[in-house]
Design a protein around this motif. Structure first.
Motif, PDB file in Angstrom:
ATOM      1  N   PRO A 149       0.801  -1.237   0.000  1.00  0.00           N
ATOM      2  CA  PRO A 149       0.000   0.000   0.000  1.00  0.00           C
ATOM      3  C   PRO A 149       0.833   1.286   0.000  1.00  0.00           C
ATOM      4  N   PHE A 150       2.101   1.201   0.362  1.00  0.00           N
ATOM      5  CA  PHE A 150       2.956   2.385   0.418  1.00  0.00           C
ATOM      6  C   PHE A 150       3.429   2.833  -0.963  1.00  0.00           C
ATOM      7  N   LEU A 151       3.450   1.925  -1.921  1.00  0.00           N
ATOM      8  CA  LEU A 151       4.154   2.184  -3.172  1.00  0.00           C
ATOM      9  C   LEU A 151       3.557   3.316  -4.007  1.00  0.00           C
ATOM     10  N   ILE A 152       2.251   3.430  -4.063  1.00  0.00           N
ATOM     11  CA  ILE A 152       1.645   4.502  -4.859  1.00  0.00           C
ATOM     12  C   ILE A 152       1.983   5.866  -4.249  1.00  0.00           C
ATOM     13  N   GLY A 153       1.772   6.000  -2.949  1.00  0.00           N
ATOM     14  CA  GLY A 153       2.074   7.264  -2.283  1.00  0.00           C
ATOM     15  C   GLY A 153       3.547   7.614  -2.336  1.00  0.00           C
ATOM     16  N   ASP A 154       4.404   6.604  -2.178  1.00  0.00           N
ATOM     17  CA  ASP A 154       5.837   6.869  -2.230  1.00  0.00           C
ATOM     18  C   ASP A 154       6.284   7.256  -3.635  1.00  0.00           C
ATOM     19  N   SER A 155       5.633   6.711  -4.638  1.00  0.00           N
ATOM     20  CA  SER A 155       5.951   7.112  -6.012  1.00  0.00           C
ATOM     21  C   SER A 155       5.581   8.580  -6.238  1.00  0.00           C
ATOM     22  N   ILE A 156       4.448   8.983  -5.708  1.00  0.00           N
ATOM     23  CA  ILE A 156       4.036  10.392  -5.808  1.00  0.00           C
ATOM     24  C   ILE A 156       5.037  11.276  -5.061  1.00  0.00           C
ATOM     25  N   LYS A 157       5.455  10.842  -3.869  1.00  0.00           N
ATOM     26  CA  LYS A 157       6.429  11.622  -3.094  1.00  0.00           C
ATOM     27  C   LYS A 157       7.761  11.736  -3.825  1.00  0.00           C
ATOM     28  N   ALA A 158       8.178  10.678  -4.522  1.00  0.00           N
ATOM     29  CA  ALA A 158       9.446  10.727  -5.262  1.00  0.00           C
ATOM     30  C   ALA A 158       9.369  11.738  -6.399  1.00  0.00           C
ATOM     31  N   VAL A 159       8.242  11.778  -7.092  1.00  0.00           N
ATOM     32  CA  VAL A 159       8.067  12.759  -8.165  1.00  0.00           C
ATOM     33  C   VAL A 159       8.040  14.173  -7.577  1.00  0.00           C
ATOM     34  N   LEU A 160       7.352  14.333  -6.439  1.00  0.00           N
ATOM     35  CA  LEU A 160       7.343  15.645  -5.761  1.00  0.00           C
ATOM     36  C   LEU A 160       8.750  16.061  -5.345  1.00  0.00           C
ATOM     37  N   ALA A 161       9.526  15.119  -4.805  1.00  0.00           N
ATOM     38  CA  ALA A 161      10.905  15.437  -4.397  1.00  0.00           C
ATOM     39  C   ALA A 161      11.722  15.897  -5.597  1.00  0.00           C
ATOM     40  N   GLY A 162      11.552  15.227  -6.733  1.00  0.00           N
ATOM     41  CA  GLY A 162      12.260  15.639  -7.941  1.00  0.00           C
ATOM     42  C   GLY A 162      11.843  17.028  -8.393  1.00  0.00           C
ATOM     43  N   ALA A 163      10.533  17.300  -8.364  1.00  0.00           N
ATOM     44  CA  ALA A 163      10.034  18.614  -8.786  1.00  0.00           C
ATOM     45  C   ALA A 163      10.478  19.721  -7.838  1.00  0.00           C
ATOM     46  N   ILE A 164      10.428  19.460  -6.542  1.00  0.00           N
ATOM     47  CA  ILE A 164      10.859  20.460  -5.554  1.00  0.00           C
ATOM     48  C   ILE A 164      12.351  20.738  -5.708  1.00  0.00           C
ATOM     49  N   THR A 165      13.134  19.675  -5.878  1.00  0.00           N
ATOM     50  CA  THR A 165      14.581  19.831  -6.043  1.00  0.00           C
ATOM     51  C   THR A 165      14.886  20.622  -7.308  1.00  0.00           C
ATOM     52  N   GLN A 166      14.167  20.333  -8.385  1.00  0.00           N
ATOM     53  CA  GLN A 166      14.357  21.075  -9.629  1.00  0.00           C
ATOM     54  C   GLN A 166      13.967  22.541  -9.445  1.00  0.00           C
ATOM     55  N   GLY A 167      12.895  22.795  -8.702  1.00  0.00           N
ATOM     56  CA  GLY A 167      12.481  24.171  -8.428  1.00  0.00           C
ATOM     57  C   GLY A 167      13.537  24.935  -7.640  1.00  0.00           C
ATOM     58  N   ILE A 168      14.125  24.266  -6.664  1.00  0.00           N
ATOM     59  CA  ILE A 168      15.205  24.905  -5.895  1.00  0.00           C
ATOM     60  C   ILE A 168      16.387  25.205  -6.807  1.00  0.00           C
ATOM     61  N   ALA A 169      16.707  24.273  -7.697  1.00  0.00           N
ATOM     62  CA  ALA A 169      17.833  24.472  -8.622  1.00  0.00           C
ATOM     63  C   ALA A 169      17.603  25.673  -9.523  1.00  0.00           C
ATOM     64  N   ARG A 170      16.362  25.905  -9.908  1.00  0.00           N
ATOM     65  CA  ARG A 170      16.051  27.052 -10.777  1.00  0.00           C
ATOM     66  C   ARG A 170      16.050  28.364 -10.010  1.00  0.00           C
ATOM     67  N   MET A 171      15.409  28.354  -8.842  1.00  0.00           N
ATOM     68  CA  MET A 171      15.221  29.610  -8.110  1.00  0.00           C
ATOM     69  C   MET A 171      16.406  29.997  -7.239  1.00  0.00           C
ATOM     70  N   ARG A 172      17.057  29.026  -6.643  1.00  0.00           N
ATOM     71  CA  ARG A 172      18.198  29.300  -5.750  1.00  0.00           C
ATOM     72  C   ARG A 172      19.249  28.218  -5.952  1.00  0.00           C
ATOM     73  N   PRO A 173      19.947  28.224  -7.072  1.00  0.00           N
ATOM     74  CA  PRO A 173      20.902  27.146  -7.374  1.00  0.00           C
ATOM     75  C   PRO A 173      21.970  26.966  -6.293  1.00  0.00           C
ATOM     76  N   GLU A 174      22.322  28.031  -5.601  1.00  0.00           N
ATOM     77  CA  GLU A 174      23.345  27.916  -4.547  1.00  0.00           C
ATOM     78  C   GLU A 174      22.836  27.133  -3.347  1.00  0.00           C
ATOM     79  N   ALA A 175      21.520  26.992  -3.224  1.00  0.00           N
ATOM     80  CA  ALA A 175      20.934  26.250  -2.093  1.00  0.00           C
ATOM     81  C   ALA A 175      20.852  24.750  -2.365  1.00  0.00           C
ATOM     82  N   LEU A 176      21.092  24.355  -3.605  1.00  0.00           N
ATOM     83  CA  LEU A 176      21.040  22.933  -3.954  1.00  0.00           C
ATOM     84  C   LEU A 176      22.420  22.331  -3.696  1.00  0.00           C
TER      85      LEU A 176
END
Length: 180
Positions: A149-176
């Protein structure tokens, strides 16, 4: 040095804050929580070493008795619960996510998503399933079935982590820090 400590403390606090998102209890005794997203972000944003240290700080406070896990759980007794494997797997997951994000020669969002999948799903569940099997007296296939039951939610969280990390890289690259 001070900046590193601030980042580590901030991300330990992020994991704790994600514990305020209401948990969903499962029959296995291991709840679905948002805190694994925080663990993934520790690795993808801070990198392997700092991300692991942030998770270890969070776990140290939790095992010392602070009720920082979802549902207000804390204390050394957690290591004898069905969640023990997941607790032990948290720093390993952050390390793997950070290592992959920093070393994979791919765009940041893709590298972070793959890091979060491998660290936050594969590594975390490998250790978590082993812990559930030991604590609950189940075989590995039985414990793995309890973790599905964890796999669907964890897959969504992994995509969110990638998107958040990419957003940080765009907006504040020094913070990544995982890519510095």
């Amino acid at each position: 040095m001070e900046k590193n400590l601030a980042h580590i403390a901030l991300f330990a606090a992020l994991i704790a804050v994600l514990g305020f998102v209401p948990k969903l209890d499962l029959a296995s005794g291991v709840p679905i929580t948002a805190q694994s997203l925080g663990v993934m972000l520790c690795g993808t944003v801070l990198g392997a070493r700092r991300g692991t240290l942030a998770v270890l700080l969070f776990l140290g406070l939790t095992l010392a008795g602070l009720p920082l896990l979802a549902g207000g759980r804390g204390g050394i007794g957690l290591l004898a619960s069905p969640t023990a494997g997941y607790i032990i797997g948290f720093p390993l997951a952050a390390f793997a996510a950070g290592l992959i994000t920093s070393r994979l020669q791919a765009p940041v969002g893709l590298a972070a998503t793959l890091g979060a999948v491998i660290g936050g799903i594969v590594v975390l569940h490998a250790v978590g399933i082993l812990g559930m099997a030991l604590v609950l007296g189940k075989t590995l296939p039985e414990a793995a079935l309890l973790a599905t039951p964890f796999l669907i939610g964890d897959s969504i969280k992994a995509v969110l982590a990638g998107a958040i990390t990419q957003g940080i890289a765009r907006m504040r690259p020094e913070a990544l820090l995982s890519r510095s």
